[in-house]
Design a protein around this motif. Structure first.
Motif, PDB file in Angstrom:
ATOM      1  N   VAL A  25       0.862  -1.189   0.000  1.00 21.76           N
ATOM      2  CA  VAL A  25       0.000   0.000   0.000  1.00 21.76           C
ATOM      3  C   VAL A  25       0.892   1.231   0.000  1.00 21.76           C
ATOM      4  N   GLU A  26       0.306   2.369  -0.344  1.00 20.65           N
ATOM      5  CA  GLU A  26       1.100   3.607  -0.372  1.00 20.65           C
ATOM      6  C   GLU A  26       1.225   4.171   1.044  1.00 20.65           C
ATOM      7  N   LEU A  27       2.452   4.565   1.423  1.00 19.79           N
ATOM      8  CA  LEU A  27       2.673   5.144   2.746  1.00 19.79           C
ATOM      9  C   LEU A  27       1.858   6.429   2.891  1.00 19.79           C
ATOM     10  N   GLY A  28       1.097   6.501   3.974  1.00 19.44           N
ATOM     11  CA  GLY A  28       0.238   7.666   4.199  1.00 19.44           C
ATOM     12  C   GLY A  28      -1.220   7.359   3.930  1.00 19.44           C
ATOM     13  N   GLU A  29      -1.488   6.203   3.302  1.00 14.69           N
ATOM     14  CA  GLU A  29      -2.884   5.798   3.086  1.00 14.69           C
ATOM     15  C   GLU A  29      -3.302   4.842   4.213  1.00 14.69           C
ATOM     16  N   GLU A  30      -3.381   3.512   3.944  1.00 19.15           N
ATOM     17  CA  GLU A  30      -3.796   2.570   5.004  1.00 19.15           C
ATOM     18  C   GLU A  30      -2.786   2.523   6.155  1.00 19.15           C
ATOM     19  N   VAL A  31      -1.512   2.684   5.816  1.00 17.58           N
ATOM     20  CA  VAL A  31      -0.441   2.698   6.837  1.00 17.58           C
ATOM     21  C   VAL A  31       0.238   4.062   6.794  1.00 17.58           C
ATOM     22  N   GLY A  32       0.348   4.717   7.957  1.00 16.73           N
ATOM     23  CA  GLY A  32       0.985   6.038   7.990  1.00 16.73           C
ATOM     24  C   GLY A  32       1.765   6.238   9.272  1.00 16.73           C
ATOM     25  N   TYR A  33       2.334   7.431   9.417  1.00 21.90           N
ATOM     26  CA  TYR A  33       3.068   7.735  10.652  1.00 21.90           C
ATOM     27  C   TYR A  33       2.840   9.196  11.041  1.00 21.90           C
ATOM     28  N   SER A  34       3.036   9.458  12.329  1.00 19.60           N
ATOM     29  CA  SER A  34       2.880  10.818  12.844  1.00 19.60           C
ATOM     30  C   SER A  34       4.032  11.094  13.808  1.00 19.60           C
ATOM     31  N   ILE A  35       4.871  12.076  13.450  1.00 16.40           N
ATOM     32  CA  ILE A  35       5.963  12.500  14.319  1.00 16.40           C
ATOM     33  C   ILE A  35       5.897  14.012  14.426  1.00 16.40           C
ATOM     34  N   ARG A  36       6.719  14.605  15.283  1.00 12.98           N
ATOM     35  CA  ARG A  36       6.687  16.055  15.446  1.00 12.98           C
ATOM     36  C   ARG A  36       7.010  16.730  14.112  1.00 12.98           C
ATOM     37  N   PHE A  37       6.196  17.679  13.714  1.00 10.69           N
ATOM     38  CA  PHE A  37       6.327  18.453  12.476  1.00 10.69           C
ATOM     39  C   PHE A  37       5.991  17.667  11.211  1.00 10.69           C
ATOM     40  N   GLU A  38       5.573  16.412  11.325  1.00 12.95           N
ATOM     41  CA  GLU A  38       5.259  15.662  10.106  1.00 12.95           C
ATOM     42  C   GLU A  38       4.145  14.653  10.386  1.00 12.95           C
ATOM     43  N   ASP A  39       3.046  14.787   9.662  1.00  7.29           N
ATOM     44  CA  ASP A  39       1.918  13.870   9.805  1.00  7.29           C
ATOM     45  C   ASP A  39       1.627  13.235   8.458  1.00  7.29           C
ATOM     46  N   LYS A  40       2.076  11.999   8.281  1.00  4.27           N
ATOM     47  CA  LYS A  40       1.860  11.313   7.007  1.00  4.27           C
ATOM     48  C   LYS A  40       0.736  10.294   7.199  1.00  4.27           C
ATOM     49  N   THR A  41      -0.468  10.799   7.427  1.00  2.00           N
ATOM     50  CA  THR A  41      -1.654   9.947   7.558  1.00  2.00           C
ATOM     51  C   THR A  41      -2.775  10.564   6.713  1.00  2.00           C
ATOM     52  N   SER A  42      -3.863   9.817   6.572  1.00  2.58           N
ATOM     53  CA  SER A  42      -5.018  10.312   5.815  1.00  2.58           C
ATOM     54  C   SER A  42      -6.281   9.733   6.451  1.00  2.58           C
ATOM     55  N   PRO A  43      -7.480  10.133   5.996  1.00  5.15           N
ATOM     56  CA  PRO A  43      -8.716   9.564   6.560  1.00  5.15           C
ATOM     57  C   PRO A  43      -8.799   8.041   6.414  1.00  5.15           C
ATOM     58  N   SER A  44      -8.050   7.471   5.460  1.00  5.42           N
ATOM     59  CA  SER A  44      -8.120   6.010   5.256  1.00  5.42           C
ATOM     60  C   SER A  44      -7.093   5.240   6.099  1.00  5.42           C
ATOM     61  N   THR A  45      -6.274   5.950   6.910  1.00  5.80           N
ATOM     62  CA  THR A  45      -5.235   5.275   7.701  1.00  5.80           C
ATOM     63  C   THR A  45      -5.861   4.393   8.785  1.00  5.80           C
ATOM     64  N   MET A  46      -5.449   3.134   8.794  1.00  2.38           N
ATOM     65  CA  MET A  46      -5.916   2.181   9.808  1.00  2.38           C
ATOM     66  C   MET A  46      -4.810   1.829  10.805  1.00  2.38           C
ATOM     67  N   LEU A  47      -3.559   1.816  10.334  1.00  3.39           N
ATOM     68  CA  LEU A  47      -2.405   1.489  11.183  1.00  3.39           C
ATOM     69  C   LEU A  47      -1.496   2.712  11.216  1.00  3.39           C
ATOM     70  N   LYS A  48      -1.358   3.291  12.410  1.00  2.67           N
ATOM     71  CA  LYS A  48      -0.633   4.559  12.532  1.00  2.67           C
ATOM     72  C   LYS A  48       0.567   4.381  13.453  1.00  2.67           C
TER      73      LYS A  48
END
Length: 590
Positions: A25-48
């Motif tokens: 899957v594309e990073l930031g869609e179903e699987v994403g990450y959130s760190i200080r100053f950077e949020d690579k998630t979306s409404p479809s993110t299930m695993l963060k």
């Protein structure tokens, strides 16, 4: 969602990337990450994936963490401040939310202790796919662990079979120096014994992400067909101990040391000291060699030292830290009873007492009285990021000349302010990256400070705190900033000793030197400092000249005239603190 926390930013990013690839899957869609100053998630993110600090921040706004059905605390044995606070909070949340699943994960955990803390939760052992690792010890202790480590790396490169090397060292300066030396020695080896190519990569927390990613590059090819295979050597802090898995590592060199934060509440000194690692850390390091095939771990200490001298587990960070900011976080999380907050390893009462004392004094101050909230906002941001001045070993003279362009005779805080104002000025903003490079400044650190400042500015605007500056033409411009610094750091003041070279900290009577990096030009008897650095000597770093009468004016509850005569604070201070502790305990009982 499912949340999975990691103790470090680089781990959250790299693990999320790998899981996204393996799930196709594309990073930031179903699987994403959130760190200080950077949020690579979306409404479809299930695993963060996220740092434990980010989940803690979410808990401040949503005490029940209702967005998540499952929370995984990974690498829990690292026991960062945020991890320990999270565990205490989540222990409470899972009792309120019966639908929430909490999973604590680690390869080297004191499982029974954690199981007991979490009300006898079920314990699962998941077999890994590790390969056997052969352990080698030195027959006698090494005099110089860095020299021994470099010698071992070169021996592995010339004698051992194919496979990459991971060398653990303690900090940025040591690592960069080791990388230079290995590169020089390898050139000599290539001509002498026909060794294959060796690509050396540094790895530490403050390294820019693009450079951190280089460690995943493939090993260099042989110089000629059928020649000796190439390999890479990664020289890393304990960031590579658990946070990252680097494919291809077969050989691990472990000198047995790491830098650890140590806090002495009696003298209020928080230091990074090179200390022996724990047995758990040694096992984690060795395990890095057996990920993809059988490996070897070279421990540069004796087997007897491993068995008798290393502690079982590293002490949790909460037992080794100044807790002033932690106390504020807990208050924000709605924890009123600090004394009985259910931490797995409660800190010493004296550490908590010092934190409460510091916050009590700071709360007595009016933060709008110096008409320079704009400048203090910038300084707060600049002090929260890594060093903005770059001083490469091969060009120190030029770097120092560039620093002198920004130097303010009154000290380092005002110098930092000059740097920031220049960075935000027109010439710099035309091409900020190049401007920083030309002036030996860290573009990444200044950009980070800019981000922090923007966040703090939004908070100030939301709280209706007015942003203002003293007019520059006014001769009070710099004096107001100095006074505001005293208001924040009045417990971090030093007075020059009679000999003129050393200073003595007013509160704790510690003999200190000004750090070599300071730009303080004038003969100042009194200084306020940002940090106390303990290396081979006691240093105070980031200092600014102040006047003693400001201390009496700004912090009368803390200083009196006897302070300046005898170098000590009157006994009433201790009575105040004891009274605060009694109030806190009484609140807990109620």
């Amino acid at each position: 969602m499912v949340a999975c926390t990691q103790p470090r930013r680089v781990a959250a990013m790299s693990v999320a990337q790998r899981v996204a690839e393996e799930m196709d899957v594309e990073l930031g869609e179903e699987v994403g990450y959130s760190i200080r100053f950077e949020d690579k998630t979306s409404p479809s993110t299930m695993l963060k994936y996220m740092t434990d600090g980010m989940l803690l921040r979410e808990a401040m706004h949503d005490n029940n963490l209702t967005r998540y059905s499952t929370i995984i605390l990974d690498e829990a044995h690292e026991r960062t401040l945020a991890t320990d606070i999270l565990m205490a909070l989540l222990k409470d949340v899972v009792q309120r939310r019966k639908d929430l699943k909490l999973i604590i994960m680690s390869a080297t955990l004191d499982a029974t202790k954690f199981q007991k803390y979490f009300l006898d939760a079920p314990l699962l052992a998941v077999p890994g796919r590790t390969h056997p690792v052969e352990i080698f010890y030195t027959p006698s202790p090494e005099k110089d662990y860095v020299e021994a480590a470099l010698r071992t790396v070169l021996q592995i490169h010339t004698i051992e079979g194919e496979g990459d090397i991971l060398l653990f060292l303690t900090g940025e300066e040591e690592i960069e120096d080791a990388c230079r030396k290995i590169n020089v020695e390898v050139q000599a080896l290539i001509s002498e014994v026909d060794a294959g190519p060796l690509q050396v990569y540094p790895l530490y927390g403050t390294l820019p992400p693009a450079q951190q990613q280089k460690i995943f590059s493939p090993a260099p090819p042989p110089f000629k067909p059928n020649g000796r295979p190439g390999r890479k050597c990664i020289v890393s802090t304990n960031i590579a101990e658990t946070s990252l898995t680097i494919d291809g590592i077969v050989y691990v060199v472990d000198p047995g040391f790491s830098k650890q934060k140590v806090y002495n509440p009696r003298i209020r000194v928080e230091s990074l000291l090179v200390s022996p690692i724990s047995k758990a850390s040694a096992q984690q390091r060795a395990g890095r060699a057996g990920r993809t095939r059988p490996g070897k771990c070279f421990r540069l200490y004796t087997e007897a030292a491993f068995k008798k001298e290393l502690i079982e587990q590293t002490y949790p960070e909460i037992l080794r830290s100044n807790l002033a900011s932690t106390v504020l976080e807990l208050k924000k999380l709605g924890v009123d009873d600090l004394v009985h907050f259910d931490l797995m390893d409660p800190p010493a009462p004296e550490t908590l007492m010092r934190a409460l004392e510091e916050l009590n004094y700071l709360a007595c101050l009016d933060d709008e009285e110096f008409y320079c909230s704009n400048e203090m906002l910038s300084l707060t941001a600049l002090l929260s990021v890594p060093q903005v001045f770059v001083r490469p070993a091969n060009n120190r003279k030029r770097a120092d000349e560039m620093k002198d362009l920004f130097a303010h005779p009154k000290g380092d805080h005002l110098t930092l302010l000059n740097v920031y104002h220049a960075f935000k000025g027109e010439p710099a903003q035309d091409n900020p990256k190049q401007w920083c490079h030309d002036h030996f400044l860290s573009y990444r650190a200044l950009q980070q400070a800019d981000n922090v400042r923007l966040q703090l500015k939004r908070i100030m605007e939301r709280e209706e705190i007015e942003l203002m500056s003293t007019p520059f033409e006014n001769n009070k411009y710099y004096e107001n900033i100095q006074r505001a610094l005293v208001a924040g750091f009045f417990m971090q003041v030093a007075k020059r000793n009679g000999n003129g070279k050393t200073y003595i900290t007013v509160k704790d009577d510690q003999n200190v030197l000004l750090h070599p990096s300071t730009v303080l030009a004038e003969d100042s008897e009194w200084v306020v400092y940002n940090e106390f650095v303990l290396t081979n000597k006691n240093y105070i770093r980031t200092v600014t000249a102040v006047k003693p009468e400001w201390l009496l004016d700004i912090a009368p509850n803390y200083y009196d005239l006897d302070t300046f005569k005898k170098g000590e604070v009157k006994n009433a201070l201790q009575r105040t603190v004891n009274k605060m502790m009694r109030k806190e305990a009484e609140r807990g009982r109620r």
